[in-house]
Write a protein that holds these residues in place. Sequence first.
Motif, PDB file in Angstrom:
ATOM      1  N   ALA A 117      -3.468   7.447   2.300  1.00  0.00           N
ATOM      2  CA  ALA A 117      -3.300   5.810   2.855  1.00  0.00           C
ATOM      3  C   ALA A 117      -5.395   4.608   2.742  1.00  0.00           C
ATOM      4  O   ALA A 117      -5.149   3.820   2.509  1.00  0.00           O
ATOM      5  CB  ALA A 117      -2.516   5.497   4.093  1.00  0.00           C
ATOM      6  N   ASP A 169      -4.187  -5.961   3.938  1.00  0.00           N
ATOM      7  CA  ASP A 169      -4.032  -4.488   4.443  1.00  0.00           C
ATOM      8  C   ASP A 169      -4.128  -4.716   5.610  1.00  0.00           C
ATOM      9  O   ASP A 169      -2.966  -4.107   6.167  1.00  0.00           O
ATOM     10  CB  ASP A 169      -5.830  -4.121   4.506  1.00  0.00           C
ATOM     11  CG  ASP A 169      -6.285  -3.601   2.582  1.00  0.00           C
ATOM     12  OD1 ASP A 169      -5.132  -3.228   2.300  1.00  0.00           O
ATOM     13  OD2 ASP A 169      -7.212  -3.759   2.352  1.00  0.00           O
ATOM     14  N   ASP A 172      -8.325   0.267  -4.415  1.00  0.00           N
ATOM     15  CA  ASP A 172      -7.274  -0.826  -3.564  1.00  0.00           C
ATOM     16  C   ASP A 172      -8.036  -1.994  -4.721  1.00  0.00           C
ATOM     17  O   ASP A 172      -8.022  -2.883  -5.155  1.00  0.00           O
ATOM     18  CB  ASP A 172      -6.436  -1.386  -3.015  1.00  0.00           C
ATOM     19  CG  ASP A 172      -5.860  -2.981  -3.261  1.00  0.00           C
ATOM     20  OD1 ASP A 172      -4.645  -3.305  -3.971  1.00  0.00           O
ATOM     21  OD2 ASP A 172      -6.246  -3.752  -2.243  1.00  0.00           O
ATOM     22  N   ARG A 201       1.164  -1.002   0.195  1.00  0.00           N
ATOM     23  CA  ARG A 201      -0.219  -0.129  -0.225  1.00  0.00           C
ATOM     24  C   ARG A 201       1.021   1.319  -0.365  1.00  0.00           C
ATOM     25  O   ARG A 201       1.698   1.500   1.172  1.00  0.00           O
ATOM     26  CB  ARG A 201      -1.157  -0.131   1.364  1.00  0.00           C
ATOM     27  CG  ARG A 201      -1.553  -1.511   1.096  1.00  0.00           C
ATOM     28  CD  ARG A 201      -3.288  -0.731  -0.070  1.00  0.00           C
ATOM     29  NE  ARG A 201      -4.129  -2.592   0.222  1.00  0.00           N
ATOM     30  CZ  ARG A 201      -3.333  -3.818  -0.400  1.00  0.00           C
ATOM     31  NH1 ARG A 201      -2.790  -3.634  -1.242  1.00  0.00           N
ATOM     32  NH2 ARG A 201      -4.795  -4.487  -0.531  1.00  0.00           N
ATOM     33  N   SER A 202       0.832   2.455  -1.140  1.00  0.00           N
ATOM     34  CA  SER A 202       1.884   2.554  -1.310  1.00  0.00           C
ATOM     35  C   SER A 202       2.385   3.786  -0.048  1.00  0.00           C
ATOM     36  O   SER A 202       2.991   4.893  -0.308  1.00  0.00           O
ATOM     37  CB  SER A 202       1.674   3.323  -2.639  1.00  0.00           C
ATOM     38  OG  SER A 202       0.745   4.663  -3.283  1.00  0.00           O
ATOM     39  N   ARG A 232       6.594   2.665  -5.864  1.00  0.00           N
ATOM     40  CA  ARG A 232       6.712   2.566  -4.635  1.00  0.00           C
ATOM     41  C   ARG A 232       7.684   1.722  -4.349  1.00  0.00           C
ATOM     42  O   ARG A 232       7.997   2.346  -3.200  1.00  0.00           O
ATOM     43  CB  ARG A 232       5.773   1.086  -4.809  1.00  0.00           C
ATOM     44  CG  ARG A 232       4.177   1.012  -5.025  1.00  0.00           C
ATOM     45  CD  ARG A 232       3.574  -0.581  -5.746  1.00  0.00           C
ATOM     46  NE  ARG A 232       2.054  -0.236  -5.663  1.00  0.00           N
ATOM     47  CZ  ARG A 232       1.330   0.358  -5.360  1.00  0.00           C
ATOM     48  NH1 ARG A 232       1.395  -0.488  -3.207  1.00  0.00           N
ATOM     49  NH2 ARG A 232       0.531  -0.047  -4.949  1.00  0.00           N
ATOM     50  N   ARG A 282      -0.625  -2.672  -9.402  1.00  0.00           N
ATOM     51  CA  ARG A 282       0.808  -2.450  -8.589  1.00  0.00           C
ATOM     52  C   ARG A 282       2.503  -2.621  -9.309  1.00  0.00           C
ATOM     53  O   ARG A 282       3.428  -2.090  -9.301  1.00  0.00           O
ATOM     54  CB  ARG A 282       0.954  -2.807  -7.401  1.00  0.00           C
ATOM     55  CG  ARG A 282       1.311  -4.489  -6.962  1.00  0.00           C
ATOM     56  CD  ARG A 282       1.255  -4.262  -5.764  1.00  0.00           C
ATOM     57  NE  ARG A 282      -0.567  -5.001  -5.372  1.00  0.00           N
ATOM     58  CZ  ARG A 282      -0.271  -6.006  -4.254  1.00  0.00           C
ATOM     59  NH1 ARG A 282       0.063  -5.569  -3.049  1.00  0.00           N
ATOM     60  NH2 ARG A 282      -1.731  -6.244  -4.325  1.00  0.00           N
ATOM     61  N   LEU A 330       1.215   3.420   2.747  1.00  0.00           N
ATOM     62  CA  LEU A 330       1.193   3.109   4.552  1.00  0.00           C
ATOM     63  C   LEU A 330       2.318   3.681   5.017  1.00  0.00           C
ATOM     64  O   LEU A 330       2.439   4.135   6.377  1.00  0.00           O
ATOM     65  CB  LEU A 330       1.046   2.399   4.073  1.00  0.00           C
ATOM     66  CG  LEU A 330      -0.075   1.973   5.866  1.00  0.00           C
ATOM     67  CD1 LEU A 330      -0.835   2.276   6.036  1.00  0.00           C
ATOM     68  CD2 LEU A 330      -0.080   0.177   5.414  1.00  0.00           C
ATOM     69  N   GLU A 363      -5.927   4.800  -0.799  1.00  0.00           N
ATOM     70  CA  GLU A 363      -5.688   4.105  -1.098  1.00  0.00           C
ATOM     71  C   GLU A 363      -5.966   2.355  -1.035  1.00  0.00           C
ATOM     72  O   GLU A 363      -6.475   1.414  -1.904  1.00  0.00           O
ATOM     73  CB  GLU A 363      -4.396   3.915  -1.221  1.00  0.00           C
ATOM     74  CG  GLU A 363      -3.615   2.587  -1.681  1.00  0.00           C
ATOM     75  CD  GLU A 363      -1.950   2.842  -1.786  1.00  0.00           C
ATOM     76  OE1 GLU A 363      -1.619   1.760  -2.712  1.00  0.00           O
ATOM     77  OE2 GLU A 363      -1.281   3.218  -0.661  1.00  0.00           O
ATOM     78  N   LEU A 364      -6.962   2.096   0.210  1.00  0.00           N
ATOM     79  CA  LEU A 364      -7.170   0.759   1.734  1.00  0.00           C
ATOM     80  C   LEU A 364      -8.306   0.797   0.449  1.00  0.00           C
ATOM     81  O   LEU A 364      -8.344  -0.177   0.124  1.00  0.00           O
ATOM     82  CB  LEU A 364      -7.321   0.752   2.640  1.00  0.00           C
ATOM     83  CG  LEU A 364      -5.788   0.747   3.045  1.00  0.00           C
ATOM     84  CD1 LEU A 364      -5.873   1.170   5.080  1.00  0.00           C
ATOM     85  CD2 LEU A 364      -4.972   0.123   3.360  1.00  0.00           C
TER      86      LEU A 364
END
Length: 191
Positions: A67, A154, A74, A19-20, A91, A82, A22, A70-71
């Motif tokens: 973040a 996640d 995704d 997760r880029s 990433r 990705r 995070l 993105e969760l």
Amino acid sequence: MGAITILRPLALGMATGMRSQLGLAALAVAMSRGGRKKGKKSRGFSSMVQSQVLSSPLVRKSLVATAATELVADKLPSTPSRLNKGPLLARLALGGLAGGLLGWSDGRGIGRAAAGAALGATGAGLGAYGGYHVRAALDGRTQVADRYWALAEDVTAVGLAAFAVAVTDDTDDAAAVEQREAHEPAFAFAG
């Protein structure tokens, strides 16, 4: 460098690969909660990053919001892989940045920051490829819907990021002192 010193930026990079956003969000949250060592004065760029950038409420809220977004994103079918060139390079860069900042945050200098950046980028590559392929394999070999594997990913990514910012390099330092003391003779002969 001890095991914790290597594992922290590697774990933060792996979380970033999955997760880029995070990794940087975890650093910002840790810095805002006093993640910096108390009583230790840090100067220069490291201090500026810690006290003025990462612990800034605006930066922290922005990073946490991206973040969280993105969760959610995704799980959407329109989200690109990705492993496409652009997202993968982003990433790797973000993992390197997060690992470098983590390495520098303890005030031990540019060498630790460079090692942290290399480990963070390596971890991001492992997280991106590993997360993608493990999730695809589980999705293809089980009757469980992909969204549940995405949620498991996640949780894994959040756990890796939490480990990276919660554990300190002091753990390695204390272990090294204990090991050294255990191997030193109790008395020495004067010759």
